[in-house]
Every structure is written in C-alpha cells, then in structure tokens.
Design a protein around this motif. Sequence first.
Motif, PDB file in Angstrom:
ATOM      1  N   PRO A 424      31.320  54.769  59.199  1.00 14.92           N
ATOM      2  CA  PRO A 424      31.675  53.533  59.911  1.00 14.92           C
ATOM      3  C   PRO A 424      30.639  52.427  59.724  1.00 14.92           C
ATOM      4  O   PRO A 424      29.426  52.666  59.793  1.00 14.92           O
ATOM      5  CB  PRO A 424      31.741  53.992  61.367  1.00 14.92           C
ATOM      6  N   GLY A 425      31.146  51.246  59.495  1.00  9.14           N
ATOM      7  CA  GLY A 425      30.304  50.097  59.183  1.00  9.14           C
ATOM      8  C   GLY A 425      30.348  49.768  57.710  1.00  9.14           C
ATOM      9  O   GLY A 425      30.174  48.619  57.309  1.00  9.14           O
ATOM     10  N   LYS A 426      30.571  50.792  56.900  1.00  9.90           N
ATOM     11  CA  LYS A 426      30.763  50.576  55.474  1.00  9.90           C
ATOM     12  C   LYS A 426      32.254  50.329  55.197  1.00  9.90           C
ATOM     13  O   LYS A 426      33.124  50.818  55.908  1.00  9.90           O
ATOM     14  CB  LYS A 426      30.301  51.787  54.663  1.00  9.90           C
ATOM     15  N   PHE A 427      32.509  49.567  54.150  1.00  7.93           N
ATOM     16  CA  PHE A 427      33.870  49.348  53.664  1.00  7.93           C
ATOM     17  C   PHE A 427      33.889  49.744  52.190  1.00  7.93           C
ATOM     18  O   PHE A 427      32.845  49.883  51.557  1.00  7.93           O
ATOM     19  CB  PHE A 427      34.262  47.872  53.827  1.00  7.93           C
ATOM     20  N   TYR A 428      35.088  49.933  51.661  1.00  5.48           N
ATOM     21  CA  TYR A 428      35.173  50.263  50.246  1.00  5.48           C
ATOM     22  C   TYR A 428      36.260  49.419  49.586  1.00  5.48           C
ATOM     23  O   TYR A 428      37.239  49.019  50.208  1.00  5.48           O
ATOM     24  CB  TYR A 428      35.451  51.757  50.043  1.00  5.48           C
ATOM     25  N   TRP A 429      36.038  49.132  48.318  1.00  2.00           N
ATOM     26  CA  TRP A 429      36.987  48.325  47.550  1.00  2.00           C
ATOM     27  C   TRP A 429      38.214  49.160  47.191  1.00  2.00           C
ATOM     28  O   TRP A 429      38.104  50.338  46.870  1.00  2.00           O
ATOM     29  CB  TRP A 429      36.340  47.809  46.272  1.00  2.00           C
ATOM     30  N   THR A 430      39.373  48.514  47.245  1.00  2.31           N
ATOM     31  CA  THR A 430      40.609  49.167  46.828  1.00  2.31           C
ATOM     32  C   THR A 430      41.096  48.545  45.523  1.00  2.31           C
ATOM     33  O   THR A 430      40.565  47.527  45.065  1.00  2.31           O
ATOM     34  CB  THR A 430      41.708  49.010  47.886  1.00  2.31           C
ATOM     35  N   GLU A 431      42.101  49.157  44.958  1.00  2.27           N
ATOM     36  CA  GLU A 431      42.623  48.672  43.677  1.00  2.27           C
ATOM     37  C   GLU A 431      43.351  47.345  43.811  1.00  2.27           C
ATOM     38  O   GLU A 431      43.453  46.589  42.857  1.00  2.27           O
ATOM     39  CB  GLU A 431      43.563  49.717  43.068  1.00  2.27           C
ATOM     40  N   GLY A 432      43.901  47.047  44.978  1.00  9.48           N
ATOM     41  CA  GLY A 432      44.545  45.766  45.177  1.00  9.48           C
ATOM     42  C   GLY A 432      46.036  45.776  44.903  1.00  9.48           C
ATOM     43  O   GLY A 432      46.672  46.825  44.821  1.00  9.48           O
ATOM     44  N   THR A 433      46.591  44.580  44.744  1.00  5.85           N
ATOM     45  CA  THR A 433      48.033  44.402  44.610  1.00  5.85           C
ATOM     46  C   THR A 433      48.350  43.557  43.386  1.00  5.85           C
ATOM     47  O   THR A 433      47.663  42.567  43.115  1.00  5.85           O
ATOM     48  CB  THR A 433      48.612  43.718  45.867  1.00  5.85           C
ATOM     49  N   ASN A 434      49.397  43.961  42.672  1.00  7.92           N
ATOM     50  CA  ASN A 434      49.875  43.207  41.514  1.00  7.92           C
ATOM     51  C   ASN A 434      51.135  42.443  41.876  1.00  7.92           C
ATOM     52  O   ASN A 434      51.825  42.756  42.843  1.00  7.92           O
ATOM     53  CB  ASN A 434      50.184  44.150  40.347  1.00  7.92           C
ATOM     54  N   CYS A 435      51.428  41.461  41.047  1.00  2.41           N
ATOM     55  CA  CYS A 435      52.696  40.752  41.194  1.00  2.41           C
ATOM     56  C   CYS A 435      53.195  40.372  39.807  1.00  2.41           C
ATOM     57  O   CYS A 435      52.447  40.385  38.830  1.00  2.41           O
ATOM     58  CB  CYS A 435      52.560  39.505  42.072  1.00  2.41           C
ATOM     59  N   GLY A 436      54.489  40.018  39.727  1.00  2.12           N
ATOM     60  CA  GLY A 436      55.082  39.658  38.445  1.00  2.12           C
ATOM     61  C   GLY A 436      55.470  40.867  37.630  1.00  2.12           C
ATOM     62  O   GLY A 436      55.303  42.019  38.051  1.00  2.12           O
ATOM     63  N   SER A 437      56.006  40.612  36.447  1.00  2.00           N
ATOM     64  CA  SER A 437      56.430  41.679  35.542  1.00  2.00           C
ATOM     65  C   SER A 437      56.488  41.107  34.131  1.00  2.00           C
ATOM     66  O   SER A 437      56.308  39.906  33.914  1.00  2.00           O
ATOM     67  CB  SER A 437      57.815  42.204  35.947  1.00  2.00           C
TER      68      SER A 437
END
Length: 548
Positions: A424-437
């Motif tokens: 707790p107190g730490k965060f972690y990066w995620t892969e995120g979100t894409n859009c389009g095709s």
Amino acid sequence: MKKITLFFLLIFSQISFGQAKITENEKLIATCKVWGFLKYYHPKVANGDFNWDNQLLENLPKIEKAQTKAEFSLVLENWIDDLGAIKEIAPIIPSKDVEYFDKNFDLSWINSNKLFSKKLSKKLKFIEKNRFQTNEEIGPGYNPFKNGNYFDLKYDNKNSKILWLFAYWNLVEYFFPYKYIMDQKWDITLEKALPLILDAKNDDDFYKATRKISAKLDDSHVELAVYKNNKFEASRRYFPANCKIIDNKMVVTEILADSLAQAYNLKVGDVITKIDDKTIPEFISEYRDLYAASNEPALLGKVVRKILTGNEDNVNVEFLKDGHYETKAMTWFNYHDSHRNEFKKGARKKKEKFKVLDNNIGYVDMGILKSANVPDMIEALKSTKAIVFDMRNYPQGTYDDIAKFLNAHEEKFVIYTYPDFNYPGKFYWTEGTNCGSENKDNYKGKVIVLLNEESISQSEWTAMCFQTAGNTTIIGSQTAGADGNVTELDFKLFHTRYSGIGVYYPDKRETQRIGIVPDIEVKPTIKGIQEGKDEVLDRALVFIETRI
C-alpha cells in the motif's frame, strides 16, 4: 574517555525520551499513521481478523492517558503485540513484470518520527517487510471499506470523529493516485484537519470541516453530497439560467426556464455582479477552501454551480447593464415546484446529435450522441472535409466506435497506475487501453475537438483517444484535469469520492490537474456571449479553412 562520554550521552537521551512530554495533537497524528499502516500492512488486520475500528476506539483512552513519548510508544507497542505473532516471509520479491510508480510512497516516518521508541519503529519496520499479501485482483471499483462500517458514526462524539478522520486520511494516504501533486502536503492537511474535526459542534460544522479536508486533494472528481433521510437535500432553489465566470463577473450563457427569464427580463449575455450583496470575487474566495478542483477553471465552474443554487426563495441579484447597476428581487424555485418541469424542459431543448455545417464541415455533439447513432453519423459525415467533435460536455461512451472510423491503425492512447494492495502506497503501471483498428478507409479529413472546463473524465479520456488519429487539433481551453474512474465513499448521511486510478499518456505525460492541453487556446468573452457567438466553434471553423 570517548566510550564513557558516548555511554552517558546514550543514557541521557533515553532518559530525555522517557520524560519528554507530548501533546494531544502529536499523539493523535502519530496514532493516525500507525493505525492506518497496521490496517493495510499487518497480515491479521488487513485480512479482517479484527474489528479495526473498534480496536481504535478501545485504545484511544489509553493513548489519551499517555503523558510522555515513552508512555505513548509503549501503548502502541503493546497494541501491536496483542495482535499476535506475524509469520516472517521476508524478503518479498516483487514480480519482474511489475513496474512500480513510487511518487506517492513514503514510509520514512516509521524511523523518523521523534515520538517513537526504537523498539516501536523496529516493530513497524518488521511489519512492512512481512506485510499482508493477497492474490485478489484490485482495480477500478474496489471497495476500500471492506473491513469497516462507517454508517454508525456519531459526529457529535469526539472518538467517532477521530475514527472518521483516520479512516479518510489513510485512504488518501495509501490509495489516492495523485497525492504527490497536491498543493499542500497530505501530512500538513492532517495537522490542520485534526482541530477542525475536534472542534466541530454539530453536523454542519463537521460537513464544513470535511469539505475543507477533501478540497485539499485538488481533484475535480471530488464531490461531497449531504443526505437527509437517505436522500439528497430536496429543498434547493435554482436560478433559471446557466452562467460562466469571466473576469470576476458572472455572465448568463443559457436560459433554462423561458417564462421565469421573461418575468425578470433575463437574457443571455446579462452580467451578474452580486448575489444578496456578495460580489463574485467574494464568492470565489469563500468557496476556494470548500470545493476540490484540479485547476482554477474547474474551481470557477463549481463556484458557479454553488452560487446558482440556494435554500432561499427570494434572492436579490445585481446586474450590470449598459454601464449601470440594477438590483432585481427574484424568486428562485425548488425541484418540486411546478416551474421545475420547465427547468428540465428548458435544459433539454432538442439538439442535433450531428449535422453538416456550411462549407462541408461536420459537427457532432458528443454529449448526446450514443453508440446507436454512430453508424448514421459516419454515413452522414464521412465525405466532409473536417469534423468538429464538441466535447464541452460528457460523452456517452462512443469513443471506440468513432475511433475505428477516424484511425488507420489501432493505437494505445492511455496507460494507468493502479494501487498495489500488496504494498500500500505504491502504485504500478498497467498496459493501458487501445482504440481504433486497421482501417484503410479511415476518415481522411481534419479532426477538431472542442474542450473547456466542463470537459472532465470521460471527455478528457475520449479526447486522448481521438488524438491518436494523427490529424487531430484540440481547440478551446484548459479542461477539468480529472481523468479516469472514481472511488465512491459512503459515510453516515454523506457521500464523497476521489479519482481512483492514475491516468497518463502512453509516454507517461500527466493529465491530472493539467487536463488536455489545447493546440489552439480560445476562451469565450463577455462581448462574444452578448453577441450570441460561440467563439470556440468559430475559431475551429477559421482553422479548418486557413490552418492558422
């Protein structure tokens, strides 16, 4: 000789520590940090083996009796010991796949707090190294109160108020993703909040204190709604128009109830300088510490909404017209008044979801366009030379459908930071979100996005998506600077919230507080509003024709 001197210095420091007096505020601030730390770090506490709220209430009298630093530390040491032995699992090796975001993380107080004995600091450090571990997936929508119940708090009871402050402060301390960009350090907020909470004599005092505390998050997502009989307050009165603050004046931008406006000769462009003898700058100054906002434009938007509502039927409003001041005694109406239906009707005047403007330019109102309308919109606007997407509102989840039309390729447009419940107190990066095709027949014209301070969260997120089209220009002014989801918090008789995850561009550029930066900045003027112009849209049309 040196050894003897060192020995006596050590003895003297121990005696001094044991005799040093400690104030109530010092004790409570330190207890808040320890209680919150144990709540999320101690394996048995975090697992829910204890009613941790009751544990605090039971130990507060012992803490109150402690007069010295040594006595205070001993209370906390015994409290920790009573929780039982902790299985040693250190070292906890983080996954190689996890990239941490540590700007919010700070447990240095464990060793630096001058109120703590070395034994207490050592116990806390051991707990950090052998902390609670979970396999539960934690993401947007998690319940941070799974091991607590805050519906039975008594706001006229000192210890109940302390419990609320401790619970709220530690939620932000460990799980608010933007603690690191607050104007005021969260530790300082705790110091200043404690006397506000303790001095609250009634519910109204308490709610005002909570507003002041939550305002320090500097987060436009933060709201605080007070309930009565499990419903939002129902006695509100409303000015019959929308307004905007420009140059410390409030200008009417939209009429919401035609008959009421006609009764007072109220028109778009009218300038308001006072409400019940209070000037607009005085309102701004009063509400600055009571409403959370990521930036100044977002704050002014919240101030306007507050000014235009009240609990009184009769309100004196001062107008500035043609260089002269005129005060009108107005009647404002509530939700249940017959005029309220007209408010709703006026606010929902039929608008076109999309249309073709002069010179073969498309226009889309993103606030009312729904996914079911997107195919028709595409068919109608695919041959235009430019499309203006008006996002000075809140879109209806259409980002992906539209992005597949705008983009030639699938693109990542956003990444996130999630709270790490294993540290707790730490965060972690995620892969995120894409859009389009992949789409060879994607839209080839110019893409224009209109934004302002009303553009918040999904508006900002959608704008980030549309920026990946490659031919996008943002026109307008600074957005609300609060992207991503919200964490909802229910307490007895009131509700609040905050941004629950961090939202960033794929290159890790920040959006919180900054918002979406316009390529061309345009702000409405009082003169333009009075002349019936939409200066932001007008500037977009000029850009489409001239590229300047």
